[in-house]
Design an enzyme around this catalytic site. Structure first.
Site, short mmCIF file in Angstrom:
data_model
loop_
_atom_site.label_atom_id
_atom_site.label_comp_id
_atom_site.label_asym_id
_atom_site.label_seq_id
_atom_site.Cartn_x
_atom_site.Cartn_y
_atom_site.Cartn_z
N ASP A 99 26.42 -89.86 3.07
CA ASP A 99 27.55 -90.04 3.97
C ASP A 99 28.85 -89.99 3.16
O ASP A 99 29.25 -90.97 2.53
CB ASP A 99 27.38 -91.39 4.68
CG ASP A 99 28.49 -91.70 5.67
OD1 ASP A 99 29.55 -91.06 5.60
OD2 ASP A 99 28.29 -92.61 6.48
N HIS A 135 42.57 -71.06 -10.12
CA HIS A 135 42.38 -71.28 -8.69
C HIS A 135 42.51 -69.95 -7.92
O HIS A 135 41.67 -69.63 -7.09
CB HIS A 135 43.46 -72.26 -8.22
CG HIS A 135 43.15 -72.90 -6.92
ND1 HIS A 135 42.27 -73.96 -6.80
CD2 HIS A 135 43.59 -72.63 -5.68
CE1 HIS A 135 42.18 -74.30 -5.54
NE2 HIS A 135 42.98 -73.51 -4.83
#
Ligand code: MEV
Length: 437
Positions: free
Chosen positions: A295, A392
């Site tokens: 979770d 990136h």
């Protein structure tokens, strides 16, 4: 205007899609096709996914990738990662490789205690509540005997109960703080079941406690729930090496180490930087949390609360140079499981555990801390050297090419060209334009 719908969950999947198309989808035939395109051909597998939540219409893919070469306590791991962010797996792999040649990651689990609270109102005399709590405590324990049975047999269960008086902050507010050992389970269902049963017993017993003579002075439970703040379920991961060993063809070791430590100090001091710094850590942690069916919202909530434990939001990682040795480490509160929940249901989650050599919950905590530390190392290393955009945008290049519907051949040429040239959306557009002329 659309009308509310009742009994929606009872409709079949086809009826739900039909309703959606009529009410919310303009280009309904295309959109419905998209939903159907993502159905799995294997009906059993599709049913499994349908049953995870209510009103499932389709599946939502995220890439499941792998970052190899993680040397953790002398053993080599490949980390399964699920993420949509193009540079995350590449950054993790780079950091893993970098530390593989410098001794790898060292980890240790500091503590494994989880907790939950029974929040209640009480407007009577505090002393009488303290007395009642001592009387009722063993009865609360006894009341969860059957819920606890299996967990206890495995060596876990309820650890302790204590009474906390918060009435000086909020009138009439008290809670029972319960601590648990849930071993390899994340433990949410177990803890919540225990808490709800104890809350029931607590209210029932209060009615028989003669000091609370009047109904108005009976304690009233407001709610019972686990806490996702788990500072007593803590793991540490570390890397270290001599500063000279940090030297690469791009930078000199000491200079790099000093700038790196300074960047961490900034993230420790300034919350605006710390939030982004920690976001980068969670890029790594969440990707492995997701791959292992845990979770991530619970992990996120707990981790950020921990980052703010000293009343200001700060870095989760630390770095120092002492006697010529660079050390970089992280401490994270992580309540995760390797059994229960989605972990044994989702076939890819099971596969992720196989890739990780079937870790127990403690080992998974260690792996997650390593994923966070590695990700942060990669981000800060780029930030204090080349800047992050170079790497990136290289990783983002494929997304831009796909957006511009580049062919396989165009992609190959673009990948080659942008090895030496800076990537930007407009640069890729003009590259393709020239190519297509
Ligand atoms: C991007 O997803 C994460 C970074 O911004 C983290 C950082 O700034 O440390 C690169």
């Amino acid at each position: 205007m659309n009308q509310p719908v009742s009994g929606f969950s009872k409709k079949t999947k086809a009826e739900k899609i039909d309703w959606l198309a009529k009410n919310y989808l303009q280009s309904n035939s295309d959109s419905v096709q998209i939903l159907k395109k993502y159905w799995n051909e294997d009906a059993q597998l599709q049913q499994l996914h349908d049953d995870f939540i209510e009103n499932t219409l389709s599946n939502y893919y995220l890439p499941f990738g792998i970052a190899p070469n993680f040397l953790i306590n002398g053993e080599l791991f490949a980390l399964p990662m699920v993420t949509e962010e193009s540079s995350v797996v590449a950054a993790a792999s780079n950091a893993a490789k970098f530390w593989l040649e410098r001794g790898g990651f060292k980890t240790s689990v500091i503590s494994t205690e989880k907790n939950g609270q029974i929040h209640f109102n009480f407007y009577g005399d505090e002393k009488s509540m303290e007395t009642f709590f001592e009387v009722v405590k063993p009865k609360l324990r006894n009341s969860i005997e059957s819920i606890e049975k299996n967990m206890k047999a495995r060596g876990g269960g309820l650890l302790d109960l204590s009474l906390v008086d918060k009435s000086h902050i909020l009138e009439g507010y008290f809670y029972i703080h319960a601590t648990f050992e849930t071993l390899d389970a994340m433990g949410a269902n177990f803890i919540n079941s225990c808490l709800e049963q104890m809350a029931h017993t607590f209210e029932e017993e209060a009615q028989n406690f003669e000091t609370f003579q009047k109904k108005e002075t009976y304690p009233e439970v407001v709610m019972s729930i686990l806490s996702n703040y788990v500072p007593e379920c803590l793991v540490r991961a570390e890397v270290s090496c001599k500063v000279e060993e940090l030297t690469t063809k791009h930078y000199e070791g000491r200079q790099f180490a000093e700038k790196f430590v300074r960047a961490i100090e900034i993230a420790k001091t300034e919350s605006r930087r710390a939030v982004t710094h920690n976001k980068g850590i969670m890029n790594g942690v969440d990707a492995v949390v997701l791959a292992t069916g845990n979770d991530f919202r619970a992990v996120e909530a707990g981790v950020h609360a921990y980052a703010a434990r000293n009343s200001y939001y700060s870095s989760l990682t630390h770095a120092k140079i002492e006697e010529g040795v660079f050390t970089f480490w992280i401490e994270l509160p992580l309540a995760v499981g390797t059994i229960g929940g989605l972990t044994s249901l989702h076939p890819l989650t099971k596969l992720a555990f196989e890739i990780l050599q079937k870790p127990d919950a403690k080992q998974l905590m260690e792996i997650l801390a390593v994923a966070g530390l590695a990700q942060n190392f990669a981000a800060v290393r780029s930030l204090v050297t080349t800047g992050i955009q170079k790497g990136h945008m290289k990783m983002h290049l494929m997304n831009i090419l796909n957006q511009l519907k580049a062919t396989k051949e165009e992609k190959e040429k673009a990948m080659d060209y942008f090895k030496e040239n800076a990537v930007s959306h407009s640069a890729v557009v003009s590259f393709l334009e020239k190519l297509r002329k």
